[in-house]
Scaffold this motif. Structure first.
Motif, PDB file in Angstrom:
ATOM      1  N   ALA A  71       1.681  -4.035  -7.160  1.00 28.16           N
ATOM      2  CA  ALA A  71       2.363  -2.741  -7.017  1.00 28.16           C
ATOM      3  C   ALA A  71       1.885  -2.020  -5.761  1.00 28.16           C
ATOM      4  O   ALA A  71       2.697  -1.441  -5.021  1.00 28.16           O
ATOM      5  N   ILE A  72       0.591  -2.047  -5.509  1.00 29.40           N
ATOM      6  CA  ILE A  72       0.040  -1.435  -4.290  1.00 29.40           C
ATOM      7  C   ILE A  72       0.647  -2.101  -3.063  1.00 29.40           C
ATOM      8  O   ILE A  72       1.062  -1.435  -2.111  1.00 29.40           O
ATOM      9  N   HIS A  73       0.733  -3.418  -3.095  1.00 32.63           N
ATOM     10  CA  HIS A  73       1.327  -4.149  -1.972  1.00 32.63           C
ATOM     11  C   HIS A  73       2.782  -3.732  -1.777  1.00 32.63           C
ATOM     12  O   HIS A  73       3.218  -3.491  -0.649  1.00 32.63           O
ATOM     13  N   LYS A  74       3.515  -3.638  -2.859  1.00 35.53           N
ATOM     14  CA  LYS A  74       4.920  -3.232  -2.776  1.00 35.53           C
ATOM     15  C   LYS A  74       5.049  -1.832  -2.188  1.00 35.53           C
ATOM     16  O   LYS A  74       5.878  -1.590  -1.312  1.00 35.53           O
ATOM     17  N   ILE A  75       4.216  -0.913  -2.653  1.00 31.63           N
ATOM     18  CA  ILE A  75       4.270   0.464  -2.166  1.00 31.63           C
ATOM     19  C   ILE A  75       3.964   0.525  -0.676  1.00 31.63           C
ATOM     20  O   ILE A  75       4.635   1.236   0.078  1.00 31.63           O
ATOM     21  N   THR A  76       2.964  -0.216  -0.246  1.00 34.17           N
ATOM     22  CA  THR A  76       2.562  -0.146   1.163  1.00 34.17           C
ATOM     23  C   THR A  76       3.515  -0.894   2.079  1.00 34.17           C
ATOM     24  O   THR A  76       3.492  -0.675   3.290  1.00 34.17           O
ATOM     25  N   GLN A  77       4.360  -1.744   1.529  1.00 31.70           N
ATOM     26  CA  GLN A  77       5.324  -2.491   2.346  1.00 31.70           C
ATOM     27  C   GLN A  77       6.681  -1.816   2.436  1.00 31.70           C
ATOM     28  O   GLN A  77       7.498  -2.195   3.263  1.00 31.70           O
ATOM     29  N   GLU A  78       6.938  -0.815   1.578  1.00 34.11           N
ATOM     30  CA  GLU A  78       8.228  -0.124   1.596  1.00 34.11           C
ATOM     31  C   GLU A  78       8.333   0.717   2.860  1.00 34.11           C
ATOM     32  O   GLU A  78       7.385   1.425   3.216  1.00 34.11           O
ATOM     33  N   PRO A  79       9.462   0.663   3.527  1.00 36.16           N
ATOM     34  CA  PRO A  79       9.618   1.509   4.712  1.00 36.16           C
ATOM     35  C   PRO A  79       9.671   2.969   4.324  1.00 36.16           C
ATOM     36  O   PRO A  79      10.129   3.328   3.232  1.00 36.16           O
ATOM     37  N   LEU A 132       1.952   4.482 -10.323  1.00 36.50           N
ATOM     38  CA  LEU A 132       1.394   3.157 -10.082  1.00 36.50           C
ATOM     39  C   LEU A 132       1.605   2.258 -11.298  1.00 36.50           C
ATOM     40  O   LEU A 132       2.032   1.106 -11.164  1.00 36.50           O
ATOM     41  N   ALA A 133       1.355   2.802 -12.475  1.00 31.08           N
ATOM     42  CA  ALA A 133       1.561   2.038 -13.710  1.00 31.08           C
ATOM     43  C   ALA A 133       3.020   1.638 -13.867  1.00 31.08           C
ATOM     44  O   ALA A 133       3.327   0.499 -14.227  1.00 31.08           O
ATOM     45  N   GLU A 134       3.922   2.570 -13.571  1.00 32.71           N
ATOM     46  CA  GLU A 134       5.356   2.294 -13.695  1.00 32.71           C
ATOM     47  C   GLU A 134       5.786   1.161 -12.768  1.00 32.71           C
ATOM     48  O   GLU A 134       6.481   0.230 -13.188  1.00 32.71           O
ATOM     49  N   ILE A 135       5.371   1.217 -11.512  1.00 26.90           N
ATOM     50  CA  ILE A 135       5.742   0.186 -10.544  1.00 26.90           C
ATOM     51  C   ILE A 135       5.138  -1.163 -10.935  1.00 26.90           C
ATOM     52  O   ILE A 135       5.779  -2.209 -10.783  1.00 26.90           O
ATOM     53  N   ALA A 136       3.911  -1.125 -11.455  1.00 28.56           N
ATOM     54  CA  ALA A 136       3.228  -2.363 -11.848  1.00 28.56           C
ATOM     55  C   ALA A 136       3.763  -2.942 -13.147  1.00 28.56           C
ATOM     56  O   ALA A 136       3.534  -4.116 -13.449  1.00 28.56           O
ATOM     57  N   GLY A 137       4.459  -2.127 -13.931  1.00 32.71           N
ATOM     58  CA  GLY A 137       4.963  -2.606 -15.207  1.00 32.71           C
ATOM     59  C   GLY A 137       3.881  -2.711 -16.269  1.00 32.71           C
ATOM     60  O   GLY A 137       3.918  -3.610 -17.106  1.00 32.71           O
ATOM     61  N   VAL A 138       2.916  -1.783 -16.203  1.00 28.69           N
ATOM     62  CA  VAL A 138       1.849  -1.752 -17.206  1.00 28.69           C
ATOM     63  C   VAL A 138       1.884  -0.408 -17.926  1.00 28.69           C
ATOM     64  O   VAL A 138       2.523   0.539 -17.465  1.00 28.69           O
ATOM     65  N   TRP A 139       1.205  -0.359 -19.055  1.00 31.97           N
ATOM     66  CA  TRP A 139       1.137   0.892 -19.792  1.00 31.97           C
ATOM     67  C   TRP A 139       0.397   1.942 -18.966  1.00 31.97           C
ATOM     68  O   TRP A 139      -0.565   1.631 -18.262  1.00 31.97           O
TER      69      TRP A 139
END
Length: 72
Positions: free
Chosen positions: A58-66, A26-33
């Motif tokens: 990031a949560i939105h991106k993850i839940t929207q990925e097919p 989650l941190a990686e996708i969000a671009g945070v430490w």
């Protein structure tokens, strides 16, 4: 309707737990430490607004990925 920061934080926690998303991912996708998500499961976890918004995105991106399916 705009969510409050408390609602955003609760949503991040809930979705991460339901989807079993590793904190580090989650941190990686969000671009945070990574340490920004270290205490995410604690009741008193209190990220900055900036971090919470990045995690929400990031949560939105993850839940929207097919879903990836194996077509063997």
């Amino acid at each position: 309707m705009t969510n409050t920061i408390s609602e955003i934080i609760q949503n991040i926690k809930t979705v991460r737990r339901e989807l079993n998303i590793p904190k580090s991912r989650l941190a990686e996708i969000a671009g945070v430490w990574e340490n920004s998500t270290r205490n995410i499961d604690d009741d008193d976890w209190n990220p900055t607004i900036e971090t919470a918004l990045k995690l929400e995105a990031a949560i939105h991106k993850i839940t929207q990925e097919p879903a990836i399916t194996n077509k063997n």
